[in-house]
Design a protein around this motif. Structure first.
Motif, mmCIF file in Angstrom:
data_model
loop_
_atom_site.group_PDB
_atom_site.id
_atom_site.type_symbol
_atom_site.label_atom_id
_atom_site.label_comp_id
_atom_site.label_asym_id
_atom_site.label_seq_id
_atom_site.Cartn_x
_atom_site.Cartn_y
_atom_site.Cartn_z
ATOM 1 N N ILE A 43 -1.289 0.320 2.726
ATOM 2 C CA ILE A 43 -1.483 1.050 1.566
ATOM 3 C C ILE A 43 -0.123 1.092 0.682
ATOM 4 C CG2 ILE A 43 -1.913 3.161 0.244
ATOM 5 C CD1 ILE A 43 -4.369 1.682 1.542
ATOM 6 N N PRO A 44 -0.229 0.480 -0.508
ATOM 7 C CA PRO A 44 1.521 0.288 -1.057
ATOM 8 C C PRO A 44 1.985 2.055 -1.455
ATOM 9 C CG PRO A 44 0.024 -0.933 -2.148
ATOM 10 C CD PRO A 44 -0.830 -0.302 -1.110
ATOM 11 N N TYR A 45 2.998 2.339 -1.043
ATOM 12 C CA TYR A 45 3.609 3.770 -1.110
ATOM 13 C C TYR A 45 3.683 4.204 -2.547
ATOM 14 C CZ TYR A 45 5.349 3.133 3.908
ATOM 15 O OH TYR A 45 5.431 3.207 5.069
ATOM 16 N N GLN A 46 3.899 3.280 -3.346
ATOM 17 C CA GLN A 46 4.273 3.607 -4.729
ATOM 18 C C GLN A 46 2.779 3.894 -5.443
ATOM 19 O OE1 GLN A 46 4.384 0.616 -3.651
ATOM 20 N NE2 GLN A 46 3.310 -1.077 -5.104
ATOM 21 N N HIS A 74 -9.144 9.249 5.474
ATOM 22 C CA HIS A 74 -10.216 8.629 5.214
ATOM 23 C C HIS A 74 -10.181 7.992 3.642
ATOM 24 C CE1 HIS A 74 -12.254 10.549 8.422
ATOM 25 N NE2 HIS A 74 -13.453 10.099 8.080
ATOM 26 N N TYR A 75 -8.959 8.518 3.040
ATOM 27 C CA TYR A 75 -8.841 8.158 1.608
ATOM 28 C C TYR A 75 -8.200 6.525 1.756
ATOM 29 C CZ TYR A 75 -6.761 7.332 -3.032
ATOM 30 O OH TYR A 75 -6.669 6.659 -4.013
ATOM 31 N N PHE A 76 -7.052 6.540 2.699
ATOM 32 C CA PHE A 76 -6.686 5.170 3.012
ATOM 33 C C PHE A 76 -7.565 3.955 3.374
ATOM 34 C CE2 PHE A 76 -3.061 6.808 1.584
ATOM 35 C CZ PHE A 76 -1.857 6.979 2.527
ATOM 36 N N ARG A 77 -8.571 4.651 4.429
ATOM 37 C CA ARG A 77 -9.715 3.557 4.801
ATOM 38 C C ARG A 77 -10.708 3.238 3.404
ATOM 39 N NH1 ARG A 77 -13.203 6.273 9.247
ATOM 40 N NH2 ARG A 77 -11.345 6.112 10.404
ATOM 41 N N LEU A 93 -9.581 3.172 0.454
ATOM 42 C CA LEU A 93 -8.871 2.048 -0.401
ATOM 43 C C LEU A 93 -8.854 0.800 0.175
ATOM 44 C CD1 LEU A 93 -5.536 3.991 -1.514
ATOM 45 C CD2 LEU A 93 -7.355 3.542 -3.078
ATOM 46 N N GLN A 94 -8.735 0.643 1.453
ATOM 47 C CA GLN A 94 -8.736 -0.706 2.198
ATOM 48 C C GLN A 94 -10.097 -1.191 1.930
ATOM 49 O OE1 GLN A 94 -8.889 -0.868 6.379
ATOM 50 N NE2 GLN A 94 -6.905 -1.804 6.283
ATOM 51 N N GLN A 95 -11.337 -0.756 2.040
ATOM 52 C CA GLN A 95 -12.614 -0.963 1.707
ATOM 53 C C GLN A 95 -12.717 -1.597 0.153
ATOM 54 O OE1 GLN A 95 -14.990 1.878 3.445
ATOM 55 N NE2 GLN A 95 -14.288 1.478 5.589
ATOM 56 N N ASN A 96 -11.999 -1.093 -0.712
ATOM 57 C CA ASN A 96 -12.237 -1.291 -2.027
ATOM 58 C C ASN A 96 -10.979 -1.720 -2.606
ATOM 59 O OD1 ASN A 96 -14.875 0.196 -2.929
ATOM 60 N ND2 ASN A 96 -13.715 1.431 -1.212
ATOM 61 N N PRO A 97 -10.847 -3.101 -2.448
ATOM 62 C CA PRO A 97 -9.543 -3.651 -2.802
ATOM 63 C C PRO A 97 -9.403 -3.749 -4.379
ATOM 64 C CG PRO A 97 -10.854 -5.324 -1.477
ATOM 65 C CD PRO A 97 -11.345 -3.886 -1.372
ATOM 66 N N VAL A 148 -16.040 15.965 2.575
ATOM 67 C CA VAL A 148 -16.330 14.985 1.714
ATOM 68 C C VAL A 148 -15.279 14.724 0.313
ATOM 69 C CG1 VAL A 148 -18.044 14.484 -0.439
ATOM 70 C CG2 VAL A 148 -18.789 15.689 1.637
ATOM 71 N N LEU A 149 -14.852 13.588 0.121
ATOM 72 C CA LEU A 149 -13.561 13.562 -0.805
ATOM 73 C C LEU A 149 -14.362 13.482 -2.357
ATOM 74 C CD1 LEU A 149 -11.455 10.911 0.961
ATOM 75 C CD2 LEU A 149 -11.141 13.472 0.920
ATOM 76 N N TYR A 150 -13.470 14.302 -3.147
ATOM 77 C CA TYR A 150 -13.923 14.209 -4.690
ATOM 78 C C TYR A 150 -12.492 13.768 -5.258
ATOM 79 C CZ TYR A 150 -18.322 16.324 -4.824
ATOM 80 O OH TYR A 150 -19.788 16.582 -4.965
#
Length: 954
Positions: A824-827, A779-782, A784-788, A722-724
């Motif tokens: 995902i933007p690198y910055q 999972h974090y990148f996924r 982020l993609q689901q929450n633009p 689980v991500l916190y």
């Protein structure tokens, strides 16, 4: 004849009526006996000095002359009289009791305490003491007069106390339980010492102010505090016990001398502070007060005890009264500055007088005067200091300040670095204030006199260095170099010197112009950093970095048995930390470190490897020799007892032994084997020794029971992580978006959440960290993609990368592919790399940083400060943030060392263009302190607790 006989018998009976036993009320000992019991039924009488107890007991009239004394009543009598106090005690209990009878009148000249047995009429002298006898003759060695009484069951006894002193005699008699009296006496001694310490500290402060400001009033005030401290020490018996225990004749004389000195100094202090406001009448009144104080000061030379006491009251009344009149005069005259100062001095004198009476035993002990009077004394001193600051300085001080301010316009004397001009032969022509400070001289003339014979070579640790300097300058070379110099007191210092040669207009004379920068602190700091690079800051033992270096060197030597390693783990150390405090845990580590060092002797090195884990490297020792030493360590720890806040904790350790053979060529393998053996020793019941043997069934069973690997692999496959997230807050300028760190939790088999501290070490040990790191990033990148919409609000997210991932050849390409797949933007991504990992895997770390930093990612060095060797590596790391290790942040407010380390890290980071983040910020006070130090960002429970990442979903 018979009638005459009857008359004679009647006359005898009438005369013997007074001979009937004197009826006295009995003081019953309560059951159970309280800690302290005040005797309510106390009788007294005043007799001539030559009358003894035998005379009183033999004369019925004298026995009936005792009168009941009220608890608050006090007796005043002449110098050649004595007071007899009488009390009858009865032990109602069926058990024998040991009690302490206390009479708290430290200033008594002579005290005699007698006990008469009611049944046998035997009289026993319990104590003969007082200020006229040596201190060693007291029955119990405490400030008050006390004797120990052993009362049998239902025993009734009489106590007679003979007191001789030309003063007011208190009447309080106290009964104590023996242990309670000892505890109370020790507490009183501590309070007396604290009061003395405060007074002497105030004296020292005013003495420093005198040398700094050259104002005599501070000198007088300092002398007042010293004298008053001596007064209190004489009154409470501390001076008698510690300074002149064998010379009782000194005690009374010193009392009047110190009181007279205190009054004289206080009067001179007021006079000097207000002399510019005095009229001739008030000046004469001040002189009269000083004369009265001097009469008291010299009274032991010409006056007897009773007249000295009268003179004491007259002097106190005159000084106090004259200052009250002076305060009223300034009040009516409308001079608020002088008024507040004089009233503050009056309050100081009054509180000092009341405190003196309390220490002498004249105030009612039913009320705790000491605490109140100490507070009143400190409040009066604060008023005095405040009033003194408001009084204008004299004209000569103002002119001196103006003269000093004018010198600041001179650039030469305002320079931060020391500057000088000399001739070629070393004659000093000029120097600025900074150089005077470096060399510790007060004036330029004083410095010139010091170098008049030997020249400036006097300040070189090696005088030949100056000759070499001159030779280089004559060759046309400007010189800049480090030198070791000597100050005026011959103490060494380090300096950075720059010098050049200048010639006069006619080219006949040559001068040396130079500047000196004191770099002693920097030199010492570098030496300290070099020490900290190899040592643990808490225990002063070697650290893990140094131990691994030494162990690796032994491993590379080869051979059948190059040596052994002991892995020592403190059993149940977390219980000490959790039940007591981290301070208790630190104290235990320090004390055990000393036990280990004493037991090991010259065997070693000994190092602290982790929180409660230690390592010992035994070069050239076989397993039998290692076992012998390990048993000595176990025995030493068994004998050790850890004491914390009146509690005793038995401590034990578990020890694992690993042999360093030809098959072990990596230090980390040896440490893991010793760690595994230590874990087996713990599993067997602790307080044991275990040798690592790969063929041993116990070792194999232990390794098989390590189910973390299977559980972690299952968690990766079934997404049971689980991500916190925990926010990171800017202290200087608010950010443009959200800034936080991604954290990891594990769903256990019972659906509980498991923190990373429970499983990351196992994952690291068994090589699962690259998979876990990729799971977190994927999972974090996924998400982020689901929450633009969150991605638009995101400023920066910090993701931890382990050392195992950095040395994984395919990890970098896999991370790059994830950036591409999820767009995902690198910055917006900042990778955190632990400082120790970065240093150990320097080449792999730099490769990873350079690749992704070129794409736009940011990088942070995590847990910075855990190893101070990292300072030298900072310039090689193209990082953006430094996250300061929470060990230094947590105790920042209480530990000046931690504060200095945090400040040092921030300054170094700032110098190399990096921003700092402080971890484990648990309170707002720590956050405020970090902001004052200039820290850029903070993270911890004071900002926000970790929350599930899903809470950020729109």
């Amino acid at each position: 004849m018979r009638t005459g006989t009857y008359c004679l018998l009647l006359l005898i009976w009438l005369c013997t009526l007074p001979a009937h036993a004197f009826h006295a009320e009995v003081n019953m000992l309560h059951s159970p006996l309280p800690e302290q019991q005040r005797l309510q039924q106390v009788y007294f009488q005043v007799t001539p000095q030559q009358l003894g107890l035998d005379d009183i007991l033999a004369d019925p009239e004298k026995q009936h002359a005792f009168s009941l004394l009220a608890p608050s009543q006090q007796v005043l009598f002449a110098e050649h009289q004595v007071v007899w106090l009488f009390a009858r005690l009865q032990n109602n209990s069926h058990l024998q009791r040991q009690v302490v009878l206390e009479y708290d009148f430290p200033m008594a000249d002579k005290i005699e305490i007698y006990q008469r047995n009611r049944q046998t009429q035997d009289v026993r002298l319990l104590s003969r003491s007082g200020n006229d006898y040596p201190y060693t003759e007291r029955a119990l060695p405490y400030r008050s007069y006390a004797v120990s009484l052993n009362l049998a069951a239902h025993e009734q006894t009489d106590i007679f106390i003979r007191v001789q002193d030309a003063a007011i005699i208190p009447s309080d008699l106290l009964l104590w339980r023996y242990n309670s009296f000892i505890a109370y006496a020790q507490k009183s001694a501590i309070l007396d010492g604290l009061l003395q310490g405060i007074l002497l500290l105030l004296a020292f402060y005013n003495l420093v102010q005198f040398f700094r400001l050259k104002a005599k009033n501070y000198l007088y005030y300092s002398a007042f505090f010293v004298s008053f401290a001596l007064v209190i020490a004489v009154l409470n018996g501390m001076a008698f016990a510690m300074l002149w225990p064998g010379h009782p004749e000194v005690n009374q004389a010193i009392l009047y001398i110190s009181v007279g000195t205190a009054l004289l100094c206080l009067n001179l202090f007021i006079h000097h502070a207000l002399q510019h406001l005095y009229t001739p009448l008030w000046r004469r009144l001040s002189h009269a007060s000083s004369f009265a104080a001097m009469l008291l000061l010299f009274s032991p030379l010409y006056a007897s005890g009773q007249y000295r006491l009268l003179l004491l009251f007259l002097a106190l009344g005159w000084v106090l009264g004259s200052n009250i009149i002076l305060a009223v005069r300034f009040t009516l005259a409308g001079q608020p500055q002088a008024r507040s100062f004089v009233w503050a001095c009056v309050f100081t004198l009054c509180s000092a007088l009341l405190l003196t009476l309390s220490q002498a035993g004249y105030l009612n002990t039913g009320f705790d005067w000491l605490y109140l009077l100490q507070l009143l004394m400190l409040f009066s001193l604060a008023l005095t200091s405040f009033g003194l600051q408001k009084i204008p300085r004299q004209s000569d001080a103002n002119s001196l300040s103006i003269s000093q301010l004018q010198q600041y316009h001179d650039i030469f004397h305002n320079a931060v670095e020391g500057m000088f001009t000399t001739t070629l032969d070393g004659k000093l022509l000029n120097a600025n204030n900074a150089l005077l400070g470096i060399l510790r001289y007060d004036t330029l003339d004083e410095l010139k006199r010091a170098v008049s014979e030997s020249g400036m070579a006097r300040f070189y640790a090696d005088p030949a260095e100056r000759q070499m300097l001159v030779q280089q300058l004559e060759l046309g070379n400007n010189k800049s170099f480090e030198i070791q110099g000597l100050r005026s007191d011959n103490s060494p210092f380090w300096a950075l010197m720059s010098a050049r040669l200048a010639r006069s207009v006619n080219n006949r004379d040559a001068f040396v112009h130079g500047s000196v920068i004191d770099i002693t602190e920097q030199k010492l700091a570098h030496e300290q950093l070099a020490y900290l690079a190899n040592h643990d800051s808490l225990t002063a033992l070697y650290n893990r970095f140094y131990f691994e270096q030494q162990l690796q060197a032994v491993c590379q030597q080869g051979g059948t048995t190059a040596g052994c390693m002991l892995y020592i783990d403190i059993d149940q150390f977390k219980l000490i930390n959790n039940n007591c405090s981290h301070s208790a845990g630190n104290a235990l580590l320090k004390q055990l470190s000393e036990v280990f060092k004493r037991t090991l002797g010259r065997n070693g090195p000994l190092a602290r490897l982790d929180s409660d884990e230690f390592g010992v490297l035994l070069t050239g020792k076989n397993a039998n020799e290692a076992f012998a030493l390990a048993y000595r360590l176990l025995d030493a720890v068994k004998e050790f007892r850890f004491i914390w806040q009146d509690s005793i904790y038995p401590i034990s350790v578990s020890i694992g032994i690993a042999e360093i053979s030809g098959s072990n060529i990596v230090a980390d393998d040896v440490i893991k084997q010793a760690d595994a053996a230590c874990s087996i020793a713990k599993d067997k019941g602790r307080n044991r020794i275990q040798l690592f043997d790969s063929n041993d069934l116990e070792t194999q069973r232990h390794q098989a029971e390590m189910q973390w690997v299977a559980q972690l692999r299952d968690a990766i496959a079934q997404d049971r992580f689980v991500l916190y997230q925990q926010p990171i807050q800017a202290l200087k300028q608010p950010g443009n978006g959200m800034h936080y760190e991604v954290l990891l939790r594990l769903h256990g088999e019972d659906n509980s959440l498991i923190g990373p501290g429970s499983f990351l070490s196992s994952a690291e040990r068994f090589g699962l960290m690259p998979q876990i790191d990729l799971w977190v990033i994927r999972h974090y990148f996924r998400w982020l993609q689901q929450n633009p919409q969150h991605l638009q609000q995101l400023e920066l997210c910090c993701i931890n990368v382990s050392g195992s991932s950095l040395i994984d050849s395919g990890f970098k390409d896999q991370v790059q592919q994830l950036f591409t797949d999820y767009q995902i933007p690198y910055q917006h991504i900042c990778f955190e790399i632990t400082e120790s990992v970065a240093i150990v895997n320097l080449q792999n770390t730099l490769s990873f940083i350079q690749f992704f930093r070129g794409q736009g990612c940011l990088f942070a060095l995590d847990d910075f400060g855990s190893g101070f060797s990292s300072y030298s590596y900072l310039k090689h790391f193209p990082a953006d943030f430094i996250k300061i290790d929470g060990h230094f942040v947590r105790d920042l407010l209480d530990d000046q060392y931690d504060k200095a380390i945090v400040k040092s890290i921030h300054e170094v980071a700032k110098a190399v263009g990096m921003r700092t983040v402080a971890e484990y910020v648990e309170t707002q006070a720590v956050c405020d302190a970090l902001q004052l130090l200039g820290i850029d960002y903070v993270q911890g429970h004071a900002i926000a607790r970790p929350m599930p990442l899903l809470t950020l979903s729109g």
